[in-house]
Design a protein around this motif. Structure first.
Motif, PDB file in Angstrom:
ATOM      1  N   THR A   1       0.836  -1.202   0.000  1.00  0.00           N
ATOM      2  CA  THR A   1       0.000   0.000   0.000  1.00  0.00           C
ATOM      3  C   THR A   1       0.872   1.254   0.000  1.00  0.00           C
ATOM      4  OG1 THR A   1      -0.147   0.134   2.411  1.00  0.00           O
ATOM      5  CG2 THR A   1      -1.793  -1.221   1.284  1.00  0.00           C
ATOM      6  N   THR A   2       0.243   2.356  -0.323  1.00  0.00           N
ATOM      7  CA  THR A   2       0.899   3.668  -0.304  1.00  0.00           C
ATOM      8  C   THR A   2       0.114   4.595   0.616  1.00  0.00           C
ATOM      9  OG1 THR A   2       1.745   3.441  -2.568  1.00  0.00           O
ATOM     10  CG2 THR A   2       1.582   5.678  -1.681  1.00  0.00           C
ATOM     11  N   VAL A   3       0.818   5.302   1.458  1.00  0.00           N
ATOM     12  CA  VAL A   3       0.156   6.249   2.364  1.00  0.00           C
ATOM     13  C   VAL A   3       0.744   7.646   2.126  1.00  0.00           C
ATOM     14  CG1 VAL A   3      -0.313   4.528   4.135  1.00  0.00           C
ATOM     15  CG2 VAL A   3       1.824   5.808   4.222  1.00  0.00           C
ATOM     16  N   ASP A   4      -0.123   8.619   2.220  1.00  0.00           N
ATOM     17  CA  ASP A   4       0.288  10.021   2.099  1.00  0.00           C
ATOM     18  C   ASP A   4       0.258  10.662   3.472  1.00  0.00           C
ATOM     19  OD1 ASP A   4       0.517  10.074  -0.773  1.00  0.00           O
ATOM     20  OD2 ASP A   4      -1.676  10.009  -0.849  1.00  0.00           O
ATOM     21  N   PHE A   5       1.265  11.464   3.760  1.00  0.00           N
ATOM     22  CA  PHE A   5       1.263  12.225   5.007  1.00  0.00           C
ATOM     23  C   PHE A   5       2.018  13.534   4.780  1.00  0.00           C
ATOM     24  CE2 PHE A   5       4.953   9.512   5.068  1.00  0.00           C
ATOM     25  CZ  PHE A   5       5.960  10.229   5.697  1.00  0.00           C
ATOM     26  N   THR A   6       2.072  14.343   5.799  1.00  0.00           N
ATOM     27  CA  THR A   6       2.629  15.690   5.674  1.00  0.00           C
ATOM     28  C   THR A   6       3.659  15.944   6.769  1.00  0.00           C
ATOM     29  OG1 THR A   6       0.577  16.553   4.715  1.00  0.00           O
ATOM     30  CG2 THR A   6       2.084  18.167   5.701  1.00  0.00           C
ATOM     31  N   LEU A   7       4.743  16.584   6.381  1.00  0.00           N
ATOM     32  CA  LEU A   7       5.702  17.094   7.362  1.00  0.00           C
ATOM     33  C   LEU A   7       5.415  18.584   7.511  1.00  0.00           C
ATOM     34  CD1 LEU A   7       8.173  17.014   9.184  1.00  0.00           C
ATOM     35  CD2 LEU A   7       9.608  17.286   7.144  1.00  0.00           C
ATOM     36  N   ARG A   8       4.988  18.974   8.690  1.00  0.00           N
ATOM     37  CA  ARG A   8       4.603  20.366   8.946  1.00  0.00           C
ATOM     38  C   ARG A   8       5.703  21.057   9.749  1.00  0.00           C
ATOM     39  NH1 ARG A   8      -1.347  20.921  10.429  1.00  0.00           N
ATOM     40  NH2 ARG A   8      -1.368  20.679   8.137  1.00  0.00           N
ATOM     41  N   VAL A   9       6.328  22.040   9.129  1.00  0.00           N
ATOM     42  CA  VAL A   9       7.394  22.815   9.770  1.00  0.00           C
ATOM     43  C   VAL A   9       6.828  24.178  10.157  1.00  0.00           C
ATOM     44  CG1 VAL A   9       9.686  23.824   9.495  1.00  0.00           C
ATOM     45  CG2 VAL A   9       9.148  21.631   8.418  1.00  0.00           C
TER      46      VAL A   9
ATOM     47  N   THR B   1      13.032  31.795   3.072  1.00  0.00           N
ATOM     48  CA  THR B   1      12.626  32.763   4.089  1.00  0.00           C
ATOM     49  C   THR B   1      11.384  32.271   4.796  1.00  0.00           C
ATOM     50  OG1 THR B   1      13.500  34.589   2.766  1.00  0.00           O
ATOM     51  CG2 THR B   1      11.980  35.151   4.536  1.00  0.00           C
ATOM     52  N   MET B   2      11.488  32.164   6.108  1.00  0.00           N
ATOM     53  CA  MET B   2      10.343  31.733   6.910  1.00  0.00           C
ATOM     54  C   MET B   2      10.159  32.747   8.034  1.00  0.00           C
ATOM     55  SD  MET B   2       9.618  27.883   8.325  1.00  0.00           S
ATOM     56  CE  MET B   2       7.987  27.208   8.030  1.00  0.00           C
ATOM     57  N   ALA B   3       9.114  33.524   7.930  1.00  0.00           N
ATOM     58  CA  ALA B   3       8.870  34.584   8.899  1.00  0.00           C
ATOM     59  C   ALA B   3       8.374  34.002  10.218  1.00  0.00           C
ATOM     60  CB  ALA B   3       7.852  35.571   8.342  1.00  0.00           C
ATOM     61  N   PRO B   4       8.478  34.737  11.296  1.00  0.00           N
ATOM     62  CA  PRO B   4       7.949  34.268  12.592  1.00  0.00           C
ATOM     63  C   PRO B   4       6.474  33.911  12.470  1.00  0.00           C
ATOM     64  CG  PRO B   4       9.328  36.203  12.913  1.00  0.00           C
ATOM     65  CD  PRO B   4       9.166  36.039  11.436  1.00  0.00           C
ATOM     66  N   GLY B   5       6.133  32.735  12.997  1.00  0.00           N
ATOM     67  CA  GLY B   5       4.753  32.269  12.957  1.00  0.00           C
ATOM     68  C   GLY B   5       4.358  31.581  11.673  1.00  0.00           C
ATOM     69  N   GLN B   6       5.209  31.578  10.681  1.00  0.00           N
ATOM     70  CA  GLN B   6       4.865  30.976   9.396  1.00  0.00           C
ATOM     71  C   GLN B   6       4.973  29.462   9.462  1.00  0.00           C
ATOM     72  OE1 GLN B   6       7.033  32.642   6.123  1.00  0.00           O
ATOM     73  NE2 GLN B   6       6.145  31.268   4.596  1.00  0.00           N
ATOM     74  N   ARG B   7       4.108  28.796   8.677  1.00  0.00           N
ATOM     75  CA  ARG B   7       4.092  27.338   8.627  1.00  0.00           C
ATOM     76  C   ARG B   7       4.261  26.888   7.188  1.00  0.00           C
ATOM     77  NH1 ARG B   7      -1.464  24.528  10.168  1.00  0.00           N
ATOM     78  NH2 ARG B   7      -1.838  24.850   7.947  1.00  0.00           N
ATOM     79  N   SER B   8       4.971  25.767   7.007  1.00  0.00           N
ATOM     80  CA  SER B   8       5.161  25.213   5.673  1.00  0.00           C
ATOM     81  C   SER B   8       4.913  23.713   5.726  1.00  0.00           C
ATOM     82  CB  SER B   8       6.582  25.506   5.173  1.00  0.00           C
ATOM     83  OG  SER B   8       6.770  24.950   3.884  1.00  0.00           O
ATOM     84  N   ASP B   9       4.103  23.214   4.783  1.00  0.00           N
ATOM     85  CA  ASP B   9       3.798  21.784   4.718  1.00  0.00           C
ATOM     86  C   ASP B   9       4.544  21.145   3.545  1.00  0.00           C
ATOM     87  OD1 ASP B   9       2.152  21.989   6.866  1.00  0.00           O
ATOM     88  OD2 ASP B   9       0.274  21.946   5.737  1.00  0.00           O
ATOM     89  N   VAL B  10       5.182  20.016   3.825  1.00  0.00           N
ATOM     90  CA  VAL B  10       5.857  19.242   2.798  1.00  0.00           C
ATOM     91  C   VAL B  10       5.105  17.924   2.635  1.00  0.00           C
ATOM     92  CG1 VAL B  10       8.020  18.206   2.040  1.00  0.00           C
ATOM     93  CG2 VAL B  10       8.062  20.258   3.484  1.00  0.00           C
ATOM     94  N   LYS B  11       4.668  17.638   1.415  1.00  0.00           N
ATOM     95  CA  LYS B  11       3.936  16.396   1.165  1.00  0.00           C
ATOM     96  C   LYS B  11       4.913  15.234   1.066  1.00  0.00           C
ATOM     97  CE  LYS B  11       0.174  18.641  -1.381  1.00  0.00           C
ATOM     98  NZ  LYS B  11      -0.547  18.712  -2.684  1.00  0.00           N
ATOM     99  N   LEU B  12       4.559  14.123   1.673  1.00  0.00           N
ATOM    100  CA  LEU B  12       5.343  12.897   1.552  1.00  0.00           C
ATOM    101  C   LEU B  12       4.409  11.735   1.231  1.00  0.00           C
ATOM    102  CD1 LEU B  12       6.773  14.522   4.264  1.00  0.00           C
ATOM    103  CD2 LEU B  12       8.481  12.814   3.655  1.00  0.00           C
ATOM    104  N   ARG B  13       4.946  10.754   0.544  1.00  0.00           N
ATOM    105  CA  ARG B  13       4.190   9.520   0.323  1.00  0.00           C
ATOM    106  C   ARG B  13       5.141   8.351   0.481  1.00  0.00           C
ATOM    107  NH1 ARG B  13       2.803  10.309  -6.128  1.00  0.00           N
ATOM    108  NH2 ARG B  13       4.898   9.875  -6.962  1.00  0.00           N
ATOM    109  N   MET B  14       4.624   7.306   1.101  1.00  0.00           N
ATOM    110  CA  MET B  14       5.440   6.140   1.442  1.00  0.00           C
ATOM    111  C   MET B  14       4.766   4.892   0.884  1.00  0.00           C
ATOM    112  SD  MET B  14       6.702   4.933   5.222  1.00  0.00           S
ATOM    113  CE  MET B  14       5.008   4.802   5.851  1.00  0.00           C
ATOM    114  N   THR B  15       5.524   4.150   0.084  1.00  0.00           N
ATOM    115  CA  THR B  15       5.025   2.911  -0.512  1.00  0.00           C
ATOM    116  C   THR B  15       5.786   1.735   0.085  1.00  0.00           C
ATOM    117  OG1 THR B  15       4.490   4.033  -2.587  1.00  0.00           O
ATOM    118  CG2 THR B  15       4.682   1.631  -2.648  1.00  0.00           C
TER     119      THR B  15
END
Length: 445
Positions: free
Chosen positions: A220-228, A283-297
């Motif tokens: 199977t393949t699952v999708d998840f997110t790394l939230r920085v 550039t990541m300002a104070p309070g800013q959030r960035s999501d990186v998509k990941l998928r694992m098979t």
């Protein structure tokens, strides 16, 4: 004249070197608010100050060496009988000696004339003797005056010669003082820069896995997110760090997991052999959030196994080139194909303790252990080691029991360059390898 210009340059540069930058640098704690750091020197300013202080020291050293040669030559010249000041001293001393001899002769003449007066017979002889005495006394007065003038001239000549010697030595002393000051400024600049280059921890820079299941079925393949999230009060340049690994897998063999990440411009595979940086954020300002998509098979033929994922965020700011966010570890299980685990919860970060996320001592002078004393181990969520390294397939890598555990120590970047790359990373127990990978990130910036 050239030496005086060198001295002027050395002193001016040493004095104008922004020493305030050096003393202010240690105040730049990792979590210091922007209001507290806005008046502090930036890392670029500290580097420039250190470079300027080094140049000032080199100029002062060259000026001191030139001054040493000059004072030696000057003193040797002043000791030569042909030097005008020394020649004048010799002449004046000789004149003083001659004046002293003349005074002595005049004194004797007066004594002789006085004796003649005492021995004179009759008025005529006595009158002649007294006249001779008056002449001798007048000559003595002139001799005394001449000697005083000769002595004064000799003293003045010697003083002029001594003053020239003192002036030469004083000029050299000023050069030596300038060199001492330049050295002190250089050492202060280097210390301030070294302090700024030490990696610091920033608990507000978080990395969380969202949607990573605690159990994954083979095939199977699952999708998840790394939230920085930049929960600090400073703007950062951030490199998220990711590592996903199956316990027991060795280097060189095909992994049962294939993990990819995307920042919106296509999918990129994780190498699976060591922690790596993904999805660079300029550039990541104070309070800013960035999501990186990941998928694992998971490979269809994968058997039951324990696996884990490590996530963190490494960063730099205008004040610090090496900022480390806390590491998060997620343990999950691989289930054989066809398994029906039912509803599956998300994997949770492992239990943390006071020694979690410690980094090994760094290699080389000018750096310090990250998070604690040199060589202090990293506590992980499990204890039974499985071994491998990226290059040879040997060495400690993960952990597989329930409590305790440590991460092996690995070397990192050269002294005073936390941004530099480690040329060969020996991967040791997930988080130990993380630091080595973190250090390599800055070479790519």
């Amino acid at each position: 004249m050239r030496l005086r210009r060198s001295l002027a340059v050395a002193v001016a540069v040493a004095v104008t070197t922004p020493v305030a930058l050096f003393t202010a640098a240690p105040a730049l704690a990792a979590g210091a608010p922007a209001a507290q750091t806005q008046n502090q020197p930036t890392y670029a300013e500290l580097k420039k100050a250190a470079a300027d202080a080094q140049k000032a020291y080199e100029k002062a050293l060259a000026a001191k060496e030139q001054g040493q040669e000059k004072v030696k030559a000057t003193l040797e010249a002043l000791d030569s009988d042909t030097h005008p000041l020394k020649a004048a001293t010799i002449t004046a001393d000789k004149a003083a000696e001659e004046a002293a001899a003349a005074e002595t002769a005049a004194e004797k003449a007066v004594r002789d004339a006085e004796a003649a007066v005492e021995a004179a017979q009759g008025e005529t002889e006595k009158a002649e003797a007294e006249k001779a005495l008056e002449t001798a006394e007048a000559d003595l007065a002139k001799a005394v005056e001449a000697k005083e003038k000769a002595d004064a001239a000799a003293e003045a000549a010697r003083t002029a010669l001594d003053d020239a010697r003192v002036a030469a030595v004083r000029e050299y002393s000023l050069l030596k003082k300038a060199l001492d000051d330049a050295l002190a400024a250089k050492e202060a600049a280097e210390e301030a820069l070294g302090t700024a280059e030490e990696c610091v921890r920033e608990t507000g820079l978080t990395s969380l896995a969202v949607g990573l299941p605690a159990e994954v079925v083979a095939g199977t393949t699952v999708d998840f997110t790394l939230r920085v999230t930049n929960g600090t009060e400073r703007t950062l340049t951030v490199d998220p760090l990711a590592f996903v690994h199956v316990d027991g897998e060795r280097g060189g063999e095909k992994s049962r997991l294939a993990v990819e990440w995307s920042n919106g411009s296509g999918w990129h595979a994780l190498n699976g052999d060591e922690p790596e940086h993904i999805a660079h954020i300029d550039t990541m300002a104070p309070g800013q959030r960035s999501d990186v998509k990941l998928r694992m098979t998971v490979a269809p033929d994968a058997a039951s196994a324990d696996a884990f994922a490590l996530f963190a965020a490494d960063a730099s700011s205008a004040y610090r080139p090496c900022v480390l966010g806390p590491m998060k570890r997620y343990d999950f299980e691989l289930l054989p194909a066809g398994s029906d685990p039912g509803p599956v919860d998300d994997a949770d970060p492992g239990q943390t303790g006071k020694d979690d996320d410690q980094r090994p001592a760094t290699a080389g002078p000018g750096t310090t252990p990250q998070g604690g004393a040199a060589g202090q181990p990293v506590t992980t969520a499990r204890t039974t080691p499985t071994t491998r390294t990226a290059a040879t397939g040997t060495g400690t890598y993960g952990t597989t029991a329930a409590t305790g555990g440590t991460l092996a120590q690995t070397g990192t970047s050269p002294a005073l360059v936390p941004l530099g790359a480690a040329s060969a990373v020996a991967v040791a127990l997930g988080a130990g390898a993380v630091l080595a990978a973190r250090r390599r990130m800055t070479a790519d910036r």
